[in-house]
Design an enzyme around this catalytic site. Structure first.
Site, short mmCIF file in Angstrom:
data_model
loop_
_atom_site.label_atom_id
_atom_site.label_comp_id
_atom_site.label_asym_id
_atom_site.label_seq_id
_atom_site.Cartn_x
_atom_site.Cartn_y
_atom_site.Cartn_z
N CYS A 86 6.72 -3.47 -3.38
CA CYS A 86 7.55 -3.62 -2.19
C CYS A 86 8.22 -5.00 -2.19
O CYS A 86 9.09 -5.25 -3.00
CB CYS A 86 6.70 -3.38 -0.93
SG CYS A 86 7.67 -2.97 0.55
N HIS A 194 3.57 1.82 -2.28
CA HIS A 194 2.36 0.99 -2.26
C HIS A 194 1.15 1.71 -2.88
O HIS A 194 0.40 2.39 -2.16
CB HIS A 194 2.01 0.63 -0.81
CG HIS A 194 2.94 -0.33 -0.17
ND1 HIS A 194 2.71 -1.69 -0.14
CD2 HIS A 194 4.13 -0.14 0.46
CE1 HIS A 194 3.69 -2.30 0.50
NE2 HIS A 194 4.58 -1.38 0.87
N GLU A 196 -1.61 0.40 -3.73
CA GLU A 196 -2.84 -0.20 -3.19
C GLU A 196 -3.26 0.44 -1.87
O GLU A 196 -4.39 0.25 -1.41
CB GLU A 196 -2.67 -1.72 -3.03
CG GLU A 196 -1.89 -2.18 -1.82
CD GLU A 196 -0.38 -2.05 -1.95
OE1 GLU A 196 0.33 -2.47 -1.01
OE2 GLU A 196 0.10 -1.52 -2.98
#
Length: 227
Positions: A86, A194, A196
Site C-alpha cells: 500500500c 494487504h 499482512e
C-alpha cells in the site's frame, strides 16, 4: 531470519506487519524508525501501509528522502527481499525502486474491502508458495491505489514477467488490472492489497500468509541450506 518493519511518521499498518511476522510466521522482527541509517543486520525489509508524512505532496513523496530509504536502496542492491504494501508500494515507486506511479482511484473514493487477486507469477521469492493462476482473496484499503505507467513500461513489465498480482475485478482503474509488481531483479515487490491482513482464518482468511512463507522459504534455501 530477521525482518525489519520500517516505521514512518503516519504509518498505521506497521503493527499488522509485525504481527504477521512474529506471531504467524514465527520469525524475528523489529520495528525500525525511519531515521535508521543501517539495515545490515536484517534479512528482509518491509515497508508497511499508512499515510507517511500525512501523504503531503504525493503519497510516499516525502518518505523517499528518509534516511532509512538510503539503507533500503542498499539492501535492494544486495538482493535482499524488499516488500512494500500500500503506502509502502507508493514509497517504492517514488524512490525509483519500482517503475510507474500510484494515482487517485478511478472513482475518487477510498476503498476498503477484500478483493480477489490472480497470481500471475509464482516464480518470485514472494510467491513460490502459490500456484500460477491461483485466485486469492486479500484486503485493500486505499484512496490512491490506481497503478499507472506508460505503454513502453507496461510492455517491459509484461515481457519480463514482472507483473506478480492482477485484480480479478479491477476496483481502482489500475492499468492492465495490476495489483503488484516486482523489479527486474525480482527482489523488490510492491503491491496495494494487504497480505499482512490475511494471515489467520480468524481475520477472515489466511491467503496472504504465503507471501511471507515464500520469503522465508527463499531465505532458508539460499542462506541456510547453502551455509
Amino acid at each position: 531470519m530477521k525482518f525489519a518493519v520500517i516505521v514512518f511518521p503516519g504509518s498505521n499498518c506497521d503493527v499488522d506487519m509485525f504481527h504477521a511476522i512474529k506471531d504467524e510466521l514465527g520469525e524475528d522482527v523489529d520495528y525500525v524508525w525511519h531515521d535508521a541509517e543501517n539495515l545490515d543486520e536484517y534479512d528482509a525489509i518491509l515497508l508497511p501501509g499508512g499515510f507517511s508524512y500525512g501523504d503531503y505532496l504525493r503519497c510516499g513523496a516525502i518518505s523517499r528522502f528518509a534516511n532509512a530509504m538510503k539503507a533500503v536502496q542498499k539492501a535492494a542492491e544486495q538482493g535482499k527481499p524488499i516488500l512494500g504494501v500500500c503506502n509502502g508500494f507508493q514509497i517504492l515507486v517514488e524512490s525509483g525502486l519500482l517503475p510507474g506511479v500510484l494515482i487517485r482511484n478511478q472513482n475518487l473514493k477510498f476503498m476498503c474491502r477484500t478483493v480477489p487477486l490472480r497470481v500471475e507469477n509464482n516464480e518470485t521469492m514472494f510467491t513460490s508458495q502459490y500456484n500460477k493462476g491461483e485466485i486469492i482473496h486479500i484486503p485493500i484499503a486505499h484512496g490512491e491505489g490506481n497503478y499507472y505507467c506508460d505503454e513502453a513500461t507496461l510492455k517491459k513489465l509484461e515481457q519480463k514477467n514482472q507483473i506478480v498480482f492482477r485484480y480479478v475485478d479491477n476496483p481502482n482503474g489500475s492499468v492492465s488490472d495490476i495489483a503488484g509488481i516486482v523489479n527486474e531483479k525480482g527482489n523488490v515487490l510492491g503491491m496495494m492489497p494487504h497480505p499482512e491482513r490475511a494471515v489467520n482464518e480468524i481475520l477472515g482468511g489466511a491467503e496472504g500468509l504465503k507471501v511471507f512463507q515464500s520469503i522465508l522459504k527463499y531465505w532458508r534455501e539460499t542462506y541456510v541450506v547453502n551455509a
